[in-house]
Design a protein around this motif. Sequence first.
Motif, PDB file in Angstrom:
ATOM      1  N   UNK A 186     -65.697 -33.200  -5.578  1.00  0.00           N
ATOM      2  CA  UNK A 186     -65.554 -32.491  -6.847  1.00  0.00           C
ATOM      3  C   UNK A 186     -64.250 -31.719  -6.973  1.00  0.00           C
ATOM      4  N   UNK A 187     -63.369 -31.874  -5.981  1.00  0.00           N
ATOM      5  CA  UNK A 187     -62.071 -31.199  -6.092  1.00  0.00           C
ATOM      6  C   UNK A 187     -61.162 -31.993  -7.020  1.00  0.00           C
ATOM      7  N   UNK A 188     -60.421 -31.288  -7.854  1.00  0.00           N
ATOM      8  CA  UNK A 188     -59.486 -31.963  -8.757  1.00  0.00           C
ATOM      9  C   UNK A 188     -58.408 -32.661  -7.935  1.00  0.00           C
ATOM     10  N   UNK A 189     -58.126 -33.896  -8.308  1.00  0.00           N
ATOM     11  CA  UNK A 189     -57.104 -34.688  -7.605  1.00  0.00           C
ATOM     12  C   UNK A 189     -55.718 -34.237  -8.046  1.00  0.00           C
ATOM     13  N   UNK A 190     -54.808 -34.117  -7.091  1.00  0.00           N
ATOM     14  CA  UNK A 190     -53.451 -33.678  -7.409  1.00  0.00           C
ATOM     15  C   UNK A 190     -52.646 -34.773  -8.088  1.00  0.00           C
ATOM     16  N   UNK A 191     -51.649 -34.326  -8.823  1.00  0.00           N
ATOM     17  CA  UNK A 191     -50.676 -35.254  -9.404  1.00  0.00           C
ATOM     18  C   UNK A 191     -49.745 -35.660  -8.270  1.00  0.00           C
ATOM     19  N   UNK A 192     -49.493 -36.951  -8.177  1.00  0.00           N
ATOM     20  CA  UNK A 192     -48.602 -37.422  -7.126  1.00  0.00           C
ATOM     21  C   UNK A 192     -47.427 -38.131  -7.793  1.00  0.00           C
ATOM     22  N   UNK A 193     -46.227 -37.662  -7.515  1.00  0.00           N
ATOM     23  CA  UNK A 193     -45.039 -38.277  -8.130  1.00  0.00           C
ATOM     24  C   UNK A 193     -44.372 -39.189  -7.097  1.00  0.00           C
ATOM     25  N   UNK A 194     -44.193 -40.441  -7.473  1.00  0.00           N
ATOM     26  CA  UNK A 194     -43.569 -41.416  -6.576  1.00  0.00           C
ATOM     27  C   UNK A 194     -42.052 -41.305  -6.667  1.00  0.00           C
TER      28      UNK A 194
END
Length: 520
Positions: free
Chosen positions: A369-377
């Motif tokens: 239930x933890x919000x997934x982080x934004x991942x920048x490639x």
Amino acid sequence: MASTVIPSVYSDPHFIGNRRVITHLMEWKYDDIGNECERFLGPYGYGGVQVSPVNEHAIMDGRPWYERYQPVSYVIQTRSGNEQQFRHMVQRCNRAGVRVYVDVVLNHMTGGQQGLGTAGNYFNGHEQQYPGVPFGPEHFNGPESCPTENLEIIDWDNPVQSRNCRLFGLRDLKQSCEYVRRKQIEFLNKLIDFGVAGFRCDASTHMWPEDLQNIFSRLNNLNEEFFPSNSRPFIYHEIIYYGGGGINPNEYISLGRIIEFRFWKEITNVFRGHNQLKWLRNFGTEWGLIDSSDAFIMIDSHDLRVGHNGELGFNINCFEPQLLKAATAFMLAWNYGIPRILSSYRWKQIVKDGKDLNEWVGPPTDLFGNIISIKINPDESWNNQYWMCEHRWKQIYNLVRFKSIVDDEPIINWWDNGDNQIAFSRGNRGFIAFNLQKTRLNNDDNGNADYDKNQLDLRKRLQTGLPAGTYCDIISGDRDGNKCTGKSIIVDQNGWANIYIGHNELDVFFATHLEAKLTE
Ligand code: ARE
Ligand code: CA
């Protein structure tokens, strides 16, 4: 006619330099927002970021996004992070030149259920007990102030019901009560002292202007570490008004800016092809909208995206990217109000009987239930299976830059073809053209085999207002050093250039500005 109303002391967003645009990073975590301020929002010229409600709220089954609109206490702790993380983010964003605005829910607490909030505080909505504040039954409106039998708002246009009764069963705070005011002032002042620049005021229609006036007048000035002394918080109010009866936004104009709902509605109407583009020539107060200096505007929002307010299929959201980009471009190119761009997450839209069955779906989470982080490639793409990141769409951020560059220059050189093609410049600093003629084809002329599609192109020599030179289109491409990666135009000594937007192009608009000019 110029307005004689003096703008509210709460209407200045405190942007740094010529920054002009806010983005709402809906449901993002504070650490991610801090990163984004430093690596993207700051460098790409955004003026501010709106964060989703930060205080403790009810934990609801399935974790819908709207649980954030059911406060349990004013402890700063949600799935986006805790108080330390919030505070750190605010510092990082301010240092990156990006202001922070918090969505604040002051009208109510939760609905009738009971349980635990996101900071672990127990609450019982049925009995109106919120020990985390603490608030008890005496702090809520009841039969003594709300005239309806079930304490619900029934007649939305009735000011007493609208302010003293419950909005969708949400327990309605009595803001005439000094204790309630004090608790809310404490909360807002804490945020101010951390360095926020202001607030989106949720459900303002449902609160008495005099109560808000009292609360706002007791707020601290903004933190002098980041703002000039005597700066007042920026406040923008959610007041859903489309004209006619109902609670008039004018009642709130001295209390900050008004989210002008007629803006998104009229623009959406035009971009959907229900009204011709040519009529936008005098769009603004002449259409009955409030004064630009009182207005806060948007095309999409956390509500509109799922058809809360307006209606699904009419509202433009991320599932119609071309339309969203075009309408947003108009918003950013026009000289009106303070624009906000919704940056949303992905959800599976399931449309049935005009409703999105998944309208409740919350942010992307892991198994816990933890919000997934934004991942920048490395190539600047991101985990777009989770996050839409509209603020990172080139056609949008390039218009954010456009808005900074054209500054307050007037709209001049208006041109239209009497239908759905328009162009205008912003002084001698920027130029934009739209060709929505094909929308009309889709709507009216479908199936007409003899129709010459080339008639739907925009192909015209137009006055751009720009100094002579070669300019890159910042929509089909960009300027890359001294060449254009997309279309370009050659502006002659008198400001004229051949403009072309084909009927089959993905984006229906063309834009350029002084900084997209090639050096000779
Ligand atoms: C949820 C459930 C409800 C339930 C309630 C209590 O959906 O079924 O009764 O919880 O348990 C958001 C969601 C709501 C949600 C609420 C609380 O949108 O669905 O309720 O959170 O979790 C009116 C208000 C306006 C409001 C809109 C949505 O005037 O202030 O409705 N917008 C803000 C936020 C919302 C938020 C809230 C307020 C509550 O932007 O995200 O609700 O904090 C006409 C009227 C408008 C009216 C509009 C409704 O246009 O003129 O005044 O807006 O219809 O469509
Ligand atoms: Ca109320």
